[in-house]
Design an enzyme around this catalytic site. Structure first.
Site, short mmCIF file in Angstrom:
data_model
loop_
_atom_site.label_atom_id
_atom_site.label_comp_id
_atom_site.label_asym_id
_atom_site.label_seq_id
_atom_site.Cartn_x
_atom_site.Cartn_y
_atom_site.Cartn_z
CE LYS A 191 -18.03 -2.60 -2.59
NZ LYS A 191 -19.20 -1.87 -2.23
CE LYS B 195 -4.19 -1.99 1.89
NZ LYS B 195 -5.12 -2.08 3.00
CE LYS C 14 -9.88 -10.68 -1.62
NZ LYS C 14 -8.99 -10.59 -0.50
#
Ligand code: TRP
Length: 337
Positions: free
Chosen positions: A203, A117, A200
């Site tokens: 969102k 991230k 996967k």
């Protein structure tokens, strides 16, 4: 059943969106519902974790309540489990600080989710909270003396850290925490994106067209399933390599009907993709309709929802503050008296 022999289960989910999606449900929440029947289960909407992503206050407020409503609509029963909001129990932050003081900087730097991230965002746009995120998660778990933590495969490293921190504290300051086991949820329940069936359902990594949202209308979800990517050929066969799109739809169909993949395949023997998709859409809509309606109903009565949350928070707080008290005592912090 006798409460003392039940195992303690704890898990958490972030209220990052106004609606959960089918992957969240089949990959995690469905197992939470099963586990509440045979365990002493604590489930937490981790709003503090969600602060690591920038949020608009009014939207955030709605998302948190919508998350709670959906969890109940999906089958979490406040009479069977302890359902609460993380920020309602201040011990989470308090224990988190203690654990931060036991975590090596290098150790935290090795967390792969943080690395991924922060690499994507760049260091100036990465908040410190993202760095300490797994430590807050460890506090969530250790506070409740959880034996089992049902999570997806992507959380394995965070559970390892939790175990390390629990053991470290115990060996430095005396037996205080139960060291939890990860309870990694079955890969069979892994649902992929309808438009990109090798990734996967998620969102954050999708335009939305391939994600079935629990709170969307039947029309929207029917349309998404009917436009799902299928594969070359014409037969409805489960083959994740050659036919990832069809296999994903079969997985969804089988999970929601309780049929095995073989039975599901048999249902569509000799039928084409068109009939197949219509049938999957019908199953999904029939399954989700009552869930959406129940969640909407719950959201209309905010006072009732808040009452349930208050009861949950009180039950959680009773366990958490006892652990925190033991921790402070073990550390030699002076009680206020
Ligand atoms: N990090 C978890 C996730 O993204 C959410 C989470 C926070 C959690 N605290 C937890 C999961 C405690 C299990 C236990 O899925």
């Amino acid at each position: 059943m006798n409460n003392t022999v039940k195992e303690r289960v704890l898990s958490g989910i972030q209220p990052t969106h106004g609606s959960f999606h089918l992957g969240n449900y089949l990959g995690a929440i469905k197992q939470w519902v099963d586990l509440q029947n045979t365990n002493d289960a604590f489930y937490c909407v981790v709003d503090l974790h969600a602060l690591t992503v920038e949020t608009k206050p009014e939207d955030f407020r709605k998302r948190t309540l919508a998350s709670v409503a959906q969890l109940i609509a999906l089958g979490l029963d406040p009479d069977k489990c302890t359902l609460f909001i993380q920020s309602h129990v201040p011990s989470h932050n308090q224990l988190s600080w203690v654990l931060e003081c036991l975590t090596g900087f290098g150790e935290a730097s090795r967390m792969t989710q943080f690395k991924d991230k922060s690499q994507k965002a760049g260091s100036d746009r990465t908040v410190v909270g993202l760095f300490t995120y797994p430590i807050l998660q460890a506090a969530d778990i250790l506070l409740y003396q959880a034996n089992k933590v049902p999570v997806g495969e992507d959380q394995r490293q965070h559970i390892e850290l939790t175990r390390d921190l629990g053991q470290r504290f115990n060996s430095k300051f005396g037996q205080t925490f139960t060291v939890p086991e990860g309870y990694i949820l079955k890969a069979g329940a892994k649902i992929n994106d309808l438009q990109d069936p090798t990734s996967k359902m998620s969102k954050s990594s999708s335009s939305g067209g391939g994600v079935i949202e629990l709170m969307d209308s039947p029309e929207v979800n029917t349309k998404k399933i009917k436009s799902a990517v299928t594969d070359t050929g014409r037969e409805v066969i489960f083959d994740e390599k050659e036919k990832p799109g069809v296999s994903n739809l079969l997985t969804i169909y089988s999970a929601l009907t309780g049929k095995t993949i073989d039975q599901a395949q048999n249902d569509f023997a000799g039928k084409g993709y068109g009939d197949f998709k219509s049938a999957v859409a019908e199953v999904v809509v029939e399954y989700l309709n009552p869930v959406r309606e129940r969640a909407e109903e719950l959201l209309k009565d905010e006072a009732h929802l808040k009452k349930l949350l208050k009861i949950g928070a009180e039950k959680a707080d009773a366990v958490a503050s006892k652990t925190l008290k033991d921790v402070y005592e073990a550390l030699g912090l002076i009680p206020r008296g």
